[in-house]
Design a protein around this motif. Structure first.
Motif, PDB file in Angstrom:
ATOM      1  N   ASP A   2     -12.758  38.730  29.963  1.00 24.15           N
ATOM      2  CA  ASP A   2     -11.846  39.606  29.224  1.00 24.15           C
ATOM      3  C   ASP A   2     -12.587  40.142  28.005  1.00 24.15           C
ATOM      4  O   ASP A   2     -12.817  39.420  27.036  1.00 24.15           O
ATOM      5  CB  ASP A   2     -10.604  38.827  28.802  1.00 24.15           C
ATOM      6  CG  ASP A   2      -9.587  39.709  28.092  1.00 24.15           C
ATOM      7  OD1 ASP A   2      -9.698  40.951  28.203  1.00 24.15           O
ATOM      8  OD2 ASP A   2      -8.694  39.170  27.423  1.00 24.15           O
ATOM      9  N   CYS A   3     -12.979  41.395  28.059  1.00 22.13           N
ATOM     10  CA  CYS A   3     -13.833  41.981  27.020  1.00 22.13           C
ATOM     11  C   CYS A   3     -13.105  43.101  26.277  1.00 22.13           C
ATOM     12  O   CYS A   3     -12.210  43.752  26.824  1.00 22.13           O
ATOM     13  CB  CYS A   3     -15.115  42.553  27.624  1.00 22.13           C
ATOM     14  SG  CYS A   3     -16.100  41.363  28.554  1.00 22.13           S
ATOM     15  N   LYS A   4     -13.523  43.318  25.045  1.00 19.96           N
ATOM     16  CA  LYS A   4     -13.032  44.461  24.295  1.00 19.96           C
ATOM     17  C   LYS A   4     -13.702  45.735  24.799  1.00 19.96           C
ATOM     18  O   LYS A   4     -14.681  45.692  25.545  1.00 19.96           O
ATOM     19  CB  LYS A   4     -13.327  44.279  22.800  1.00 19.96           C
ATOM     20  CG  LYS A   4     -12.615  43.093  22.163  1.00 19.96           C
ATOM     21  CD  LYS A   4     -12.968  42.990  20.689  1.00 19.96           C
ATOM     22  CE  LYS A   4     -12.261  41.810  20.037  1.00 19.96           C
ATOM     23  NZ  LYS A   4     -12.629  41.682  18.607  1.00 19.96           N
ATOM     24  N   ASP A   5     -13.160  46.876  24.403  1.00 23.12           N
ATOM     25  CA  ASP A   5     -13.751  48.149  24.807  1.00 23.12           C
ATOM     26  C   ASP A   5     -15.173  48.272  24.265  1.00 23.12           C
ATOM     27  O   ASP A   5     -15.477  47.832  23.152  1.00 23.12           O
ATOM     28  CB  ASP A   5     -12.907  49.319  24.295  1.00 23.12           C
ATOM     29  CG  ASP A   5     -11.544  49.380  24.973  1.00 23.12           C
ATOM     30  OD1 ASP A   5     -11.422  48.835  26.084  1.00 23.12           O
ATOM     31  OD2 ASP A   5     -10.614  49.963  24.377  1.00 23.12           O
ATOM     32  N   VAL A   6     -16.024  48.892  25.043  1.00 21.32           N
ATOM     33  CA  VAL A   6     -17.420  49.068  24.656  1.00 21.32           C
ATOM     34  C   VAL A   6     -17.526  50.127  23.554  1.00 21.32           C
ATOM     35  O   VAL A   6     -16.868  51.163  23.605  1.00 21.32           O
ATOM     36  CB  VAL A   6     -18.275  49.496  25.867  1.00 21.32           C
ATOM     37  CG1 VAL A   6     -19.719  49.732  25.444  1.00 21.32           C
ATOM     38  CG2 VAL A   6     -18.195  48.441  26.956  1.00 21.32           C
ATOM     39  N   GLN A   7     -18.358  49.857  22.556  1.00 14.76           N
ATOM     40  CA  GLN A   7     -18.656  50.828  21.512  1.00 14.76           C
ATOM     41  C   GLN A   7     -20.067  51.348  21.733  1.00 14.76           C
ATOM     42  O   GLN A   7     -21.020  50.579  21.795  1.00 14.76           O
ATOM     43  CB  GLN A   7     -18.544  50.189  20.118  1.00 14.76           C
ATOM     44  CG  GLN A   7     -17.137  49.775  19.741  1.00 14.76           C
ATOM     45  CD  GLN A   7     -17.086  49.131  18.363  1.00 14.76           C
ATOM     46  OE1 GLN A   7     -17.874  48.252  18.043  1.00 14.76           O
ATOM     47  NE2 GLN A   7     -16.157  49.579  17.545  1.00 14.76           N
ATOM     48  N   ALA A  38     -26.611  54.800  32.518  1.00 17.21           N
ATOM     49  CA  ALA A  38     -26.150  54.366  33.840  1.00 17.21           C
ATOM     50  C   ALA A  38     -26.234  52.843  33.971  1.00 17.21           C
ATOM     51  O   ALA A  38     -25.291  52.192  34.439  1.00 17.21           O
ATOM     52  CB  ALA A  38     -26.978  55.047  34.931  1.00 17.21           C
ATOM     53  N   ASN A  39     -27.344  52.265  33.570  1.00 22.01           N
ATOM     54  CA  ASN A  39     -27.497  50.812  33.659  1.00 22.01           C
ATOM     55  C   ASN A  39     -26.534  50.086  32.731  1.00 22.01           C
ATOM     56  O   ASN A  39     -26.002  49.024  33.066  1.00 22.01           O
ATOM     57  CB  ASN A  39     -28.935  50.416  33.324  1.00 22.01           C
ATOM     58  CG  ASN A  39     -29.917  50.802  34.416  1.00 22.01           C
ATOM     59  OD1 ASN A  39     -29.529  51.016  35.565  1.00 22.01           O
ATOM     60  ND2 ASN A  39     -31.183  50.902  34.066  1.00 22.01           N
ATOM     61  N   SER A  40     -26.320  50.671  31.549  1.00 14.83           N
ATOM     62  CA  SER A  40     -25.399  50.053  30.594  1.00 14.83           C
ATOM     63  C   SER A  40     -23.990  50.036  31.142  1.00 14.83           C
ATOM     64  O   SER A  40     -23.282  49.018  31.055  1.00 14.83           O
ATOM     65  CB  SER A  40     -25.437  50.808  29.266  1.00 14.83           C
ATOM     66  OG  SER A  40     -26.711  50.755  28.689  1.00 14.83           O
ATOM     67  N   GLU A  41     -23.548  51.144  31.725  1.00 13.88           N
ATOM     68  CA  GLU A  41     -22.195  51.211  32.288  1.00 13.88           C
ATOM     69  C   GLU A  41     -22.046  50.231  33.437  1.00 13.88           C
ATOM     70  O   GLU A  41     -21.012  49.565  33.577  1.00 13.88           O
ATOM     71  CB  GLU A  41     -21.904  52.639  32.744  1.00 13.88           C
ATOM     72  CG  GLU A  41     -21.737  53.623  31.585  1.00 13.88           C
ATOM     73  CD  GLU A  41     -21.516  55.034  32.068  1.00 13.88           C
ATOM     74  OE1 GLU A  41     -21.903  55.331  33.244  1.00 13.88           O
ATOM     75  OE2 GLU A  41     -20.972  55.861  31.308  1.00 13.88           O
ATOM     76  N   TRP A  42     -23.066  50.125  34.275  1.00  7.73           N
ATOM     77  CA  TRP A  42     -23.024  49.172  35.396  1.00  7.73           C
ATOM     78  C   TRP A  42     -22.887  47.745  34.862  1.00  7.73           C
ATOM     79  O   TRP A  42     -22.080  46.954  35.362  1.00  7.73           O
ATOM     80  CB  TRP A  42     -24.298  49.296  36.232  1.00  7.73           C
ATOM     81  CG  TRP A  42     -24.359  48.297  37.358  1.00  7.73           C
ATOM     82  CD1 TRP A  42     -23.881  48.442  38.626  1.00  7.73           C
ATOM     83  CD2 TRP A  42     -24.924  46.971  37.286  1.00  7.73           C
ATOM     84  NE1 TRP A  42     -24.101  47.299  39.362  1.00  7.73           N
ATOM     85  CE2 TRP A  42     -24.745  46.378  38.566  1.00  7.73           C
ATOM     86  CE3 TRP A  42     -25.554  46.246  36.293  1.00  7.73           C
ATOM     87  CZ2 TRP A  42     -25.181  45.095  38.854  1.00  7.73           C
ATOM     88  CZ3 TRP A  42     -25.978  44.954  36.576  1.00  7.73           C
ATOM     89  CH2 TRP A  42     -25.795  44.398  37.852  1.00  7.73           C
ATOM     90  N   PHE A  43     -23.671  47.405  33.845  1.00  5.47           N
ATOM     91  CA  PHE A  43     -23.644  46.056  33.300  1.00  5.47           C
ATOM     92  C   PHE A  43     -22.273  45.725  32.738  1.00  5.47           C
ATOM     93  O   PHE A  43     -21.722  44.646  33.016  1.00  5.47           O
ATOM     94  CB  PHE A  43     -24.709  45.919  32.210  1.00  5.47           C
ATOM     95  CG  PHE A  43     -24.629  44.619  31.456  1.00  5.47           C
ATOM     96  CD1 PHE A  43     -25.177  43.466  31.982  1.00  5.47           C
ATOM     97  CD2 PHE A  43     -23.990  44.561  30.218  1.00  5.47           C
ATOM     98  CE1 PHE A  43     -25.098  42.261  31.298  1.00  5.47           C
ATOM     99  CE2 PHE A  43     -23.906  43.361  29.528  1.00  5.47           C
ATOM    100  CZ  PHE A  43     -24.459  42.206  30.069  1.00  5.47           C
ATOM    101  N   TYR A  44     -21.699  46.628  31.951  1.00  7.29           N
ATOM    102  CA  TYR A  44     -20.407  46.342  31.322  1.00  7.29           C
ATOM    103  C   TYR A  44     -19.280  46.290  32.352  1.00  7.29           C
ATOM    104  O   TYR A  44     -18.325  45.528  32.191  1.00  7.29           O
ATOM    105  CB  TYR A  44     -20.102  47.381  30.248  1.00  7.29           C
ATOM    106  CG  TYR A  44     -20.910  47.180  28.987  1.00  7.29           C
ATOM    107  CD1 TYR A  44     -20.829  45.980  28.270  1.00  7.29           C
ATOM    108  CD2 TYR A  44     -21.754  48.167  28.500  1.00  7.29           C
ATOM    109  CE1 TYR A  44     -21.576  45.779  27.123  1.00  7.29           C
ATOM    110  CE2 TYR A  44     -22.494  47.971  27.345  1.00  7.29           C
ATOM    111  CZ  TYR A  44     -22.400  46.783  26.657  1.00  7.29           C
ATOM    112  OH  TYR A  44     -23.139  46.588  25.520  1.00  7.29           O
ATOM    113  N   GLU A  45     -19.400  47.056  33.410  1.00  2.00           N
ATOM    114  CA  GLU A  45     -18.393  46.976  34.470  1.00  2.00           C
ATOM    115  C   GLU A  45     -18.425  45.603  35.135  1.00  2.00           C
ATOM    116  O   GLU A  45     -17.381  44.996  35.413  1.00  2.00           O
ATOM    117  CB  GLU A  45     -18.643  48.075  35.494  1.00  2.00           C
ATOM    118  CG  GLU A  45     -18.264  49.472  35.004  1.00  2.00           C
ATOM    119  CD  GLU A  45     -18.632  50.533  36.021  1.00  2.00           C
ATOM    120  OE1 GLU A  45     -19.176  50.170  37.091  1.00  2.00           O
ATOM    121  OE2 GLU A  45     -18.399  51.724  35.735  1.00  2.00           O
TER     122      GLU A  45
END
Length: 211
Positions: free
Chosen positions: A25-30, A11-18
């Motif tokens: 401009d970022c590439k897709d998260v792996q 959950a925290n990781s998804e929040w951070f990347y959002e």
């Protein structure tokens, strides 16, 4: 910008990347998942139900190509440094460039997932300003050691130390401070890490770390 490596809850990781994508401009998260290893700055990171593993095998193979030392593995090499660094004869400019490149790559290995190279790199890098014939011999030996033991990896488990196959002696931090490591006759391995042979199978044994 360098790649980012984040360790947190999903959950925290998804929040951070959002939030990050809103600004840059970022590439897709792996995501690190079982059966889907990640390549991060030369480190191959993979996981299973037991823990998380970091291998430097691909980096070492690339290092051997760049240094022109492919096929230099020697099963007789057991330690990353074999003797005191003597031989004070100056080296040529070409040999100095080789020494600098090799020492730099050994340093990256020692700083990431190969703590068994810490002592040898510390000794060898003392000659960075004026490489000698003895230091050149030592760095070549360390590279041959890496080629021989390229399948070693670090395993980090929540429940203890995972091992698979042959494992080095695990020393506590106090033992490491009190033990005189001379000419590389002992491998200093942190008490929360294990250096094992890479077999591609999940570890079967767990050992809790002790202080």
């Amino acid at each position: 910008v360098d790649d980012l490596l984040l360790r947190s809850s999903l959950a925290n990781s998804e929040w951070f990347y959002e939030r990050l994508k809103e600004r840059f401009d970022c590439k897709d998260v792996q995501w690190l998942e079982k059966g889907k290893p990640l390549d991060h700055l030369g480190m191959t990171i993979f996981k299973d139900d037991t823990g998380v593993y970091i291998s430097m095998q691909d980096y070492i193979r690339t290092m051997l190509v760049k240094l022109g030392m492919e096929g230099c593995a020697n099963p007789g090499i057991k330690t990353p440094i074999k003797k005191a660094i003597d031989g004070l004869t100056p080296v040529s400019m070409q040999e100095k460039a080789f020494f600098m490149s090799a020492c730099g790559m050994l340093g990256w290995l020692a700083m990431t997932a190969r703590p068994d190279l810490k002592y040898s790199h510390s000794r060898i890098s003392q000659h960075m300003s004026e490489p000698t014939a003895g230091a050149l011999e030592a760095v070549r030996h360390a590279v041959r050691y890496c080629a021989t033991w390229d399948k070693l990896y670090v395993c980090i488990s929540r429940t203890g130390l995972a091992r698979c196959g042959r494992i080095t002696r695990i020393r506590t931090m106090r033992e490491m401070r009190n033990h005189k490591i001379n000419a590389g006759h002992s491998w200093p391995v942190f008490h929360f890490m294990a250096m094992c042979r890479q077999t591609g199978r999940a570890p079967r044994h767990l050992y809790r770390s002790r202080r």
